[in-house]
Design a protein around this motif. Structure first.
Motif, short mmCIF file in Angstrom:
data_model
loop_
_atom_site.label_atom_id
_atom_site.label_comp_id
_atom_site.label_asym_id
_atom_site.label_seq_id
_atom_site.Cartn_x
_atom_site.Cartn_y
_atom_site.Cartn_z
N ILE A 1 42.61 38.78 41.13
CA ILE A 1 42.37 38.66 42.57
C ILE A 1 42.12 37.20 42.90
O ILE A 1 41.28 36.54 42.27
N GLN A 2 42.90 36.71 43.85
CA GLN A 2 42.75 35.32 44.27
C GLN A 2 42.24 35.27 45.70
O GLN A 2 42.48 36.19 46.49
N GLU B 1 47.80 43.05 49.25
CA GLU B 1 46.78 42.38 50.08
C GLU B 1 45.53 43.23 50.20
O GLU B 1 45.60 44.42 50.50
N ASP C 1 43.68 30.25 46.98
CA ASP C 1 44.33 30.67 45.74
C ASP C 1 43.42 30.59 44.51
O ASP C 1 43.86 30.75 43.38
N GLN D 1 46.94 40.94 42.35
CA GLN D 1 48.24 40.97 41.68
C GLN D 1 48.15 41.76 40.39
O GLN D 1 47.14 41.72 39.69
N LYS E 1 42.26 34.36 49.50
CA LYS E 1 43.40 34.33 50.41
C LYS E 1 43.70 32.92 50.88
O LYS E 1 44.83 32.58 51.18
N ASN F 1 47.17 49.44 47.69
CA ASN F 1 45.73 49.33 47.68
C ASN F 1 45.17 50.75 47.47
O ASN F 1 45.50 51.67 48.21
N THR G 1 52.17 41.74 44.28
CA THR G 1 51.03 41.38 45.12
C THR G 1 50.65 42.51 46.07
O THR G 1 51.52 43.17 46.64
N GLY H 1 40.96 39.30 49.75
CA GLY H 1 41.62 38.66 48.61
C GLY H 1 43.05 39.12 48.45
O GLY H 1 43.54 39.99 49.19
N LYS H 2 43.70 38.53 47.47
CA LYS H 2 45.09 38.85 47.19
C LYS H 2 45.14 39.36 45.75
O LYS H 2 44.86 38.61 44.82
#
Ligand code: HEC
Ligand code: HEC
Ligand code: HEC
Ligand code: HEC
Ligand code: HEC
Ligand code: HEC
Ligand code: HEC
Length: 410
Positions: free
Chosen positions: A114-115, A95, A120, A102, A117, A165, A93, A99-100
Motif C-alpha cells: 500500500i502506497q 484504490e 507514493d 497493489q 496516494k 477492494n 492496482t 492509499g493505493k
C-alpha cells in the motif's frame, strides 16, 4: 501398522519426528518461510486428527472425489496454483480511500503493498499467506504478522476476473483482525490463543486448511488406528455413522456453516462443535426468528430451506437429499431436478392450470429455486456504476410467478 505400536514406540516416533522437523526449521529458518506446519493438531475434545491422506488406504474413491470439491479447496497456502487471477508480471492496482493497494508477485511469493496516494511512499507491505475461497465467487487473502492473523484489503472477484477492494474494507489504517468467527467456516481446525476464539493470535502449527474429512466427521485418529488391520469388525469403531443420527443432527453438521454467521457463541468456541452434537447448544444467529423474507440468500441455506413447504411437509428432506457432500456437483442440474421428481412425480399434473408448456417443465430449479442477487457479495465497479453482484440460488423452494414471467420474456 499403527495399532501394533506400543505407547512408548509412539512417543519415540514423535520425538524423532520432532527432531527432524526441528532440524528442518533450524537449517531453513532464515530463507524458508513456513506459513503453517504439516503436523496434526489435537481437537479441543482431546481427540487427535489423522488428516485426509490417512483415509486413502481404505476410502480412496471418496478421497479422490472430495479433493475436487469447493469445500476441500476453500482455504490453502497462497501459491501460484491456489491463487486465481492473472499474474503476468505486472502489479495490479486497487484504490482505497487512504492509499493505493497493489498485488504483486516476487519470485514464488505474493504481496500486497500500500502506497500513499500523494507521495507514493510505501505504507505497508504484507505477504499473501493464506487464501480463502475456492474461487467459485471470489477469494480473500489472509496475512500473518508474527502469529497474528489479518485480512488484506484486496480480494479477487471471479465474476469480473479482477482484483477488488474487499467488501466493507475501504481503508488501510484500520486493519481487520481475523478471529475464529472468520476462519471457522473455511478451515478444518485452527487453535486460537484465546479459549473463546476471539483473539487473532493463532498457533500456526495447528492450522488444517480446507474443509477436510474430519471437519464433518470429527477427528478420527482413533478410527484409523482401530481399522488398521481390522477392516471387518464393526463393533467398537469410534466413528459416528451420520446416517444413523436424527435429521436435525445430520443437518446441524452443515448448518454450522450454512445458516448465516451464527456469531453468538453460547458454549466453548466455534471449533468445539463436532458431528453428533446439538448445534443450538453452541451457537446462534443475531437474526434468529427474523421473518423469512429478510433472510439473505448468502450463507443461510438452512433458514430458507426450513421455511419451504417441501421441508415442512416431509420427514426426510435434508441437505444431503440433494447434495452429496463428497462430490463436486455445481452445474449438475439433471441431478438436482431428478431429486425434485423423487417426491413430485408427474410434473404435468402439478402445472395443469398454470398455462406453462409441458415441454419446458424439466428444469424445476430454474423456476422454483431461482437465482437472486446476493446482498453481501456485490461490488460497485466505479462510483457511478450500478452494483454488480453474484447470483445465489435461493433455498426457499416455492412459486415465484414474477421470476417465471420475467424469464419467459428474456
Ligand atoms: C484401515 C482402513 C481405514 C482407514 C485408514 C479409515 N477408515 Fe473409515 N472405515 C473403515 C471401515 C472398514 C469402515 C466401516 C465400513 C462399513 O461398516 O461399511 C469405515 C467407516 C467409516 C465411516 C462411517 C461410515 C458409515 O457407514 O457411516 C466414516 C465416516 C469413515 N470411515 C471416515 C474415515 C475417515 C475420515 C478416515 C481418515 C481420517 C478413515 N475413515 C480412515 C476403514 C478405514
Ligand atoms: C458462518 C460461516 C462463514 C463465515 C464466518 C465466513 N464465511 Fe466465507 N463463506 C461461507 C460460505 C457458506 C460461503 C459460500 C457462499 C454461499 O453461501 O454460497 C462463503 C464464501 C466465501 C468466499 C467466496 C468463496 C468462493 O469460492 O467463491 C470468500 C472469499 C469468503 N467466504 C471469505 C470469508 C472471509 C474472509 C471470512 C472472514 C472475515 C468469511 N468468509 C467468513 C461461510 C462463511
Ligand atoms: C462437508 C462434509 C463432509 C466432508 C468434508 C466429508 N464427509 Fe464423509 N460424509 C458426510 C456426510 C453428511 C455423510 C453421510 C451421507 C449420507 O447420509 O448420505 C458422509 C458419509 C461418509 C461415509 C459413509 C458413507 C459412504 O459414502 O461410504 C464415509 C466412509 C465417509 N463419509 C468418508 C469421508 C472421507 C474419507 C472424507 C474425506 C476424504 C469425507 N468423508 C469428507 C459429510 C462429509
Ligand atoms: C466448516 C464449514 C462448512 C461445513 C461444515 C459445510 N460447509 Fe458447505 N461450504 C462451506 C464453505 C466455506 C463453502 C464455500 C467454499 C468455496 O467455494 O470456497 C461451502 C460450499 C458449499 C456448497 C457449494 C459447492 C460448490 O461447488 O460451489 C454446497 C452445495 C455445500 N457447501 C453444502 C454443504 C453440505 C450439504 C454440508 C453438510 C454435509 C456442508 N456444506 C458443510 C462451509 C461449510
Ligand atoms: C423429500 C421430498 C421432497 C423433495 C425432494 C422436494 N419436495 Fe417439493 N414439496 C414436498 C412436499 C411434501 C410439499 C408440500 C406440498 C405437497 O404435498 O405437494 C412440497 C411442496 C412443493 C412446492 C409448493 C410450494 C408452495 O409454496 O406451495 C413446490 C413448488 C415444490 N415443492 C417444488 C419442489 C422442487 C422444485 C424440488 C426440487 C428442487 C422439490 N420440490 C423437492 C416434498 C419434496
Ligand atoms: C431440494 C434440493 C436441495 C436441498 C434439500 C438443498 N439444496 Fe443446496 N442447492 C440445491 C441446488 C439445486 C443448488 C444450485 C446448484 C448449482 O447451481 O449447481 C444448491 C446450491 C447450494 C449451495 C451453493 C449456493 C450458491 O448459490 O452458490 C450451497 C452452499 C448449498 N446448496 C447448501 C445447502 C445446504 C447447507 C442445505 C441444507 C440446509 C441444502 N443446500 C439443501 C438444491 C438443494
Ligand atoms: C417454467 C417454470 C416452471 C418449471 C420449469 C417448473 N415449474 Fe412447477 N410451477 C411453476 C408455476 C408458475 C407454478 C404455479 C402454478 C399454479 O399455481 O397453477 C408451479 C407449481 C408447482 C407445484 C405446486 C403445485 C400445487 O398445486 O401446489 C409443484 C409441486 C411444482 N410446481 C413442482 C415442479 C417440479 C417438480 C418441476 C420440475 C419437474 C417444476 N415444477 C417445473 C413453474 C414451473
Amino acid at each position: 501398522m499403527f495399532s501394533k505400536l506400543s505407547k512408548s514406540a509412539y512417543i519415540l516416533f514423535f520425538a524423532v519426528l520432532l527432531v527432524a522437523v526441528g532440524i528442518f526449521f533450524f537449517t531453513h529458518g532464515e530463507e524458508e518461510y513456513v506459513t503453517v506446519s504439516e503436523s496434526l493438531p489435537v481437537h479441543y475434545n482431546g481427540e487427535q486428527f489423522a488428516g485426509s491422506e490417512s483415509c486413502i488406504a481404505c476410502h480412496q474413491e471418496i478421497y479422490q472425489s472430495h479433493i475436487q470439491t469447493a469445500h476441500y479447496n476453500t482455504s490453502a497456502v497462497a501459491t501460484a496454483e491456489t491463487l486465481k487471477g492473472v499474474f503476468d508480471g505486472t502489479a495490479h492496482t486497487v484504490e482505497l480511500i487512504d492509499g493505493k493497494a497493489q498485488i504483486l508477485q516476487e519470485g514464488e511469493d505474493f504481496f500486497q503493498t500500500i502506497q500513499s496516494k500523494t507521495s507514493d511512499k510505501l505504507l505497508d507491505k504484507s505477504r499473501l499467506d493464506l487464501v480463502v475461497g475456492s474461487g467459485v465467487k471470489g477469494q480473500s487473502y489472509l496475512s500473518f504478522n508474527g502469529d497474528s492473523l489479518y485480512q488484506l484489503q484486496v480480494s479477487y472477484f471471479t465474476l469480473i476476473d479482477d482484483f477488488i477492494n474487499s467488501p466493507g474494507y475501504p481503508n488501510y489504517k484500520f486493519s481487520r483482525a481475523v478471529t475464529d468467527n472468520c476462519v471457522k467456516c473455511h478451515v478444518t481446525f485452527a487453535k486460537n490463543e484465546n479459549p473463546k476464539g476471539i483473539s487473532n493470535v493463532y498457533d500456526r502449527k495447528s492450522f488444517m486448511l480446507g474443509i477436510d474429512c474430519e471437519r464433518c466427521h470429527g477427528p478420527l485418529k482413533k478410527h484409523v488406528d482401530f481399522r488398521t488391520g481390522n477392516v471387518s469388525q464393526s463393533a467398537m469403531d469410534p466413528v459416528i455413522r451420520i446416517d444413523s443420527l436424527s435429521r436435525q443432527m445430520q443437518m446441524d453438521n452443515c448448518v454450522q456453516c450454512h445458516s448465516g454467521l451464527r456469531a453468538i457463541q453460547i458454549k466453548d468456541n466455534p471449533f468445539s462443535f463436532v458431528v453428533g452434537d446439538q448445534l443450538d447448544k453452541y451457537a446462534k444467529n443475531y437474526n434468529f426468528g427474523r421473518p423469512q423474507a429478510e433472510l439473505d440468500v448468502h450463507g443461510n441455506q438452512y433458514g430458507l430451506l426450513k421455511s419451504s413447504e417441501c421441508f415442512k411437509n416431509s420427514e426426510a428432506l435434508s441437505c444431503t437429499t440433494c447434495h452429496n457432500p463428497h462430490k463436486k456437483q455445481r452445474g449438475d442440474y439433471d441431478h438436482f431436478n431428478s431429486k425434485c421428481m423423487e417426491c413430485h412425480a408427474a410434473p404435468q399434473d402439478l402445472h395443469n392450470n398454470s398455462g406453462l408448456d409441458n415441454a419446458n417443465l424439466t428444469d424445476c430449479i430454474s423456476c422454483h429455486m431461482p437465482l437472486f442477487p446476493s446482498q453481501t457479495m456485490k461490488v460497485r465497479l466505479d462510483e457511478n456504476a450500478e452494483e454488480t453482484s453474484v447470483d445465489i440460488r435461493t433455498h426457499l423452494i416455492g412459486i415465484y410467478i414474477e421470476q417465471v414471467l420475467q424469464n419467459g420474456k428474456e
